[in-house]
Design a protein around this motif. Structure first.
Motif, PDB file in Angstrom:
ATOM      1  N   ILE A  83      46.648  40.447  46.787  1.00  0.00           N
ATOM      2  CA  ILE A  83      46.365  40.202  45.273  1.00  0.00           C
ATOM      3  C   ILE A  83      45.673  41.404  44.573  1.00  0.00           C
ATOM      4  CG2 ILE A  83      45.134  38.972  43.554  1.00  0.00           C
ATOM      5  CD1 ILE A  83      45.155  36.714  45.346  1.00  0.00           C
ATOM      6  N   PHE A  84      46.330  42.010  43.568  1.00  0.00           N
ATOM      7  CA  PHE A  84      45.925  43.315  42.943  1.00  0.00           C
ATOM      8  C   PHE A  84      44.483  43.097  42.533  1.00  0.00           C
ATOM      9  CE2 PHE A  84      50.508  43.046  41.922  1.00  0.00           C
ATOM     10  CZ  PHE A  84      51.018  43.776  43.028  1.00  0.00           C
ATOM     11  N   PRO A  85      43.608  43.846  43.198  1.00  0.00           N
ATOM     12  CA  PRO A  85      41.927  43.730  42.837  1.00  0.00           C
ATOM     13  C   PRO A  85      41.925  44.156  41.337  1.00  0.00           C
ATOM     14  CG  PRO A  85      42.403  45.600  44.353  1.00  0.00           C
ATOM     15  CD  PRO A  85      43.751  44.974  44.129  1.00  0.00           C
ATOM     16  N   HIS A  86      42.514  45.038  40.656  1.00  0.00           N
ATOM     17  CA  HIS A  86      42.156  45.545  39.441  1.00  0.00           C
ATOM     18  C   HIS A  86      42.693  44.759  38.228  1.00  0.00           C
ATOM     19  CE1 HIS A  86      46.081  47.213  40.406  1.00  0.00           C
ATOM     20  NE2 HIS A  86      46.100  47.766  39.107  1.00  0.00           N
ATOM     21  N   LEU A  87      43.415  43.798  38.532  1.00  0.00           N
ATOM     22  CA  LEU A  87      44.097  42.972  37.536  1.00  0.00           C
ATOM     23  C   LEU A  87      43.345  41.675  37.736  1.00  0.00           C
ATOM     24  CD1 LEU A  87      47.759  43.792  38.191  1.00  0.00           C
ATOM     25  CD2 LEU A  87      46.206  44.937  36.478  1.00  0.00           C
ATOM     26  N   THR A  88      43.712  40.957  36.572  1.00  0.00           N
ATOM     27  CA  THR A  88      43.001  39.619  36.445  1.00  0.00           C
ATOM     28  C   THR A  88      44.029  38.588  37.070  1.00  0.00           C
ATOM     29  OG1 THR A  88      43.872  39.163  34.369  1.00  0.00           O
ATOM     30  CG2 THR A  88      41.977  40.173  34.073  1.00  0.00           C
ATOM     31  N   GLU A  91      47.040  38.573  34.787  1.00  0.00           N
ATOM     32  CA  GLU A  91      47.820  39.688  34.983  1.00  0.00           C
ATOM     33  C   GLU A  91      48.491  39.876  36.227  1.00  0.00           C
ATOM     34  OE1 GLU A  91      45.306  42.724  32.315  1.00  0.00           O
ATOM     35  OE2 GLU A  91      44.502  42.242  34.161  1.00  0.00           O
ATOM     36  N   LYS A 127      38.713  38.217  37.678  1.00  0.00           N
ATOM     37  CA  LYS A 127      39.071  39.312  38.678  1.00  0.00           C
ATOM     38  C   LYS A 127      39.280  38.622  40.061  1.00  0.00           C
ATOM     39  CE  LYS A 127      39.865  43.063  36.632  1.00  0.00           C
ATOM     40  NZ  LYS A 127      38.853  44.359  36.281  1.00  0.00           N
TER      41      LYS A 127
END
Lengths: 359, 264
Positions: A83-88, A91, A127
């Motif tokens: 899971i992309f850590p910088h996106l909610t 997102e 997040k």
């Protein structure tokens, strides 16, 4: 729609050996095997994360090497979920549709439906670092499906979750598969999980696919001793065919020192053929004392050597009369308690003709 | 319980010596400069122009070179190729060679009789003795700071996240701009600040390539060699204070923008 053909592939000291696999559209296909058996490598090769030899993996008849990874319409839920850590959460979920500029009404509707179905609407603005393990699994699952892929690949997606959560997500996966007619390919080391979810199971070991079959078939007829052992069948013995009738074999098991009757299978056997038989642990029954009769077929007399408790059943080790080999039984807790079994007790076992199979 | 106390005391003492060594000369210099001198020097147009030129050239150089240095850093972090270690070594070379030698190397590269110099002249650009030359000299000595920081930043981004982006349908560009760059941004920003700071403090390489227009480190040297310490000190103090201010602003900014977000 997806075919793996004579696929051999070496990475460092490990190789996948002559893999043949067909993934049918709409199926829930599980590749099950121990850790290090090559499941993840196979999955990554199919998805396009590895440079593979030509003419080995075909997507709708086209060599997969000619289809860029982003055009394969396959979604992947890796073991660590990625899971992309910088996106909610929102997102993350809509990442696939955004990068593909596919903002179709249907896909938007599907995403919204999935968000409700997986009960993550309240998490959309969070997040990933503020999510629990189960929530992350749901987000990864929704993200993969919402990308509009035709096949969903999952690498041990339920690993590390507690039992309740695992059961919930298994149910969720089944419902998603049914509702959206998804083709799902999942790898796991957990045989129970495979039996719970799959329609088709492939057993993998040491870089090879040992058997691919409908789960019912796999249960009934493991194709090799290795598969049988992987499926948890402990009772594997040598035997001889002594009599053949219309639908049964009369066999003599050397190790068990017992005459048994079993259903004939499709293969051709002759009298006195030596065979290897398997008896499923959970299909051997202990006869109640008041029902013990020696004149029935498939009755084995023996002594209880040992037993120990597992979660839902007891494992009972029985040495048949005049034998030095164990028969291993799995007796449900309630039955075990009712039978009031003690060590060194003389008991009678019975098994159905269908419970014995030739390997 | 005694051991940790001794340990702490010893380390604090040793650390204190270093801090004293670093700050004492600077603080001493600031306190030795009379306020009157400081204000009158700050009012000098020559000084103001020099400071603005130094900051501006270093800032623009950092931004322009970052456009190519960041992709190079990504390649170095992600790709395996022959000679990679050699390239990494070469990139760090400007850190270890004397900066006057670096200036001579740059001068030999951009002077009017070289191909680059001729191409520049045909376009009306004169690298030697100009802001362009200053920028090139600054870039030469400061690029390793950006590249090394950016390589570390990209290395810290798990490849599995990029693979996940590919798998969700992103191409290489979208994956780079929406996943790799935002996640490596803190290191890159740190590298940009270091490059900017290193560039604006450069003297050795710049003085050989362009004595004029005069950047502040050259001006400090010029005033020191021509008029002595008393005359050079106010310029040095003003430049240090402004550099410190700029540095603090950048640091605050970089801490606030933990991660940049680029919509895919």
């Amino acid at each position: 729609m997806l075919k793996v053909q004579n696929f051999s592939f070496k990475v460092n000291n490990f190789s996948l050996k002559n893999i043949n696999l067909t993934i049918k559209e709409g199926s829930f296909h599980i590749i099950v095997g121990h850790t290090g058996s090559g499941k993840t490598l196979l999955l990554e090769s199919i998805i396009g994360l590895r440079r593979i030899p030509a003419e080995t993996i075909f997507i709708n008849g086209t060599d997969s090497r000619f289809i860029p990874i982003e055009k394969r319409e396959m979604s992947y839920v890796p073991q660590d979920l990625a899971i992309f850590p910088h996106l909610t959460v929102d997102e993350n979920i809509r990442y696939g549709t955004r990068v593909k500029r596919n903002m179709s009404k249907e896909l938007g509707q599907l995403t919204n439906e999935l968000i409700d179905l997986t009960e993550i609407r309240h998490l959309l603005n969070r997040k990933p670092k503020h999510l629990s393990g189960g929530e992350k699994q749901r987000v990864a699952l929704v993200r993969a499906i919402a990308a509009g892929a035709k096949i969903l690949f999952m690498d041990e997606p339920l690993n590390g979750l507690n039992k309740t959560l695992k059961a919930e997500l298994q149910y969720l996966l089944k419902s998603l598969h049914k509702k959206y007619k998804l083709t799902i390919v999942m790898v796991t080391h957990d045989l129970d999980e495979a039996y719970t979810l799959a329609e088709i199971i492939s057993v993998m070991s040491n870089g090879k696919i040992l058997q691919t079959a409908l789960k019912e078939e796999l249960y009934k007829q493991p194709s090799s001793i290795e598969v049988a052992k992987f499926l948890g069948i402990s009772n594997i013995f040598n035997a001889r065919i002594d009599r053949i009738t219309n639908d049964t074999f009369q066999i003599y098991s050397f190790e068990l020192n017992a005459v048994l009757f079993m259903k004939k299978n499709d293969r051709e056997y002759k009298l006195k053929n030596k065979i290897t038989i398997g008896i499923r642990n959970d299909e051997i029954m202990i006869l109640r004392k008041d029902l013990q009769k020696t004149n029935q077929t498939n009755i084995i007399q023996g002594i209880v050597e040992d037993f120990y408790a597992r979660e839902y059943y007891y494992v009972v080790k029985v040495i048949p009369k005049n034998s030095e080999h164990y028969l291993t039984l799995e007796v449900p807790n309630y039955a075990f308690n009712k039978l009031n079994i003690s060590k060194q007790e003389h008991i009678f076992l019975t098994l159905k003709e269908e419970s014995i199979f030739i390997i | 319980m005694k051991k940790p106390e001794t340990f702490n005391l010893l380390f604090i003492a040793l650390g204190g010596v270093i801090l004293l060594f670093l700050f004492a000369p600077l603080v001493g210099m600031i306190f030795k400069t009379p306020l009157n001198d400081l204000f009158s020097t700050a009012k000098e147009q020559e000084v103001q122009k020099s400071i603005i030129l130094t900051l501006l050239v270093s800032f623009c150089t950092t931004l322009i070179f970052a456009i190519a240095a960041i992709p190079l850093s990504y390649l170095l972090a992600r790709k395996k190729f022959t000679g990679k270690k050699l390239i990494m070594g070469l990139i760090s070379l400007p850190i270890v060679i004397p900066h006057s030698a670096a200036g001579i190397a740059i001068l030999g590269f951009i002077s009017r009789d070289t191909i680059i110099g001729k191409i520049g002249a045909s376009l009306g650009l004169n690298f030697v003795g100009s802001s362009f030359g200053i920028g090139l000299a600054m870039a030469f000595v400061s690029l390793p700071f950006l590249i090394n920081a950016a390589v570390d930043g990209f290395l810290s981004v798990p490849v599995r996240l990029e693979k996940a982006a590919f798998n969700l349908g992103a191409n290489s560009f979208k994956t780079f701009f929406s996943i790799s760059l935002p996640l490596a941004w803190r290191s890159i920003l740190s590298g940009l600040i270091l490059m900017f700071a290193r560039g604006m403090s450069e003297f050795g390489a710049v003085v050989i390539v362009a004595y004029h227009p005069m950047i502040t480190p050259v001006m400090i040297y010029e005033r020191f060699s021509a008029f002595g310490l008393k005359y050079a000190r106010p310029v040095a103090v003003i430049f240090i204070l402004i550099s410190l201010l700029v540095f603090i602003v950048f640091r605050v900014f970089s801490n606030k923008s933990k991660i940049i977000k680029i919509r895919p």
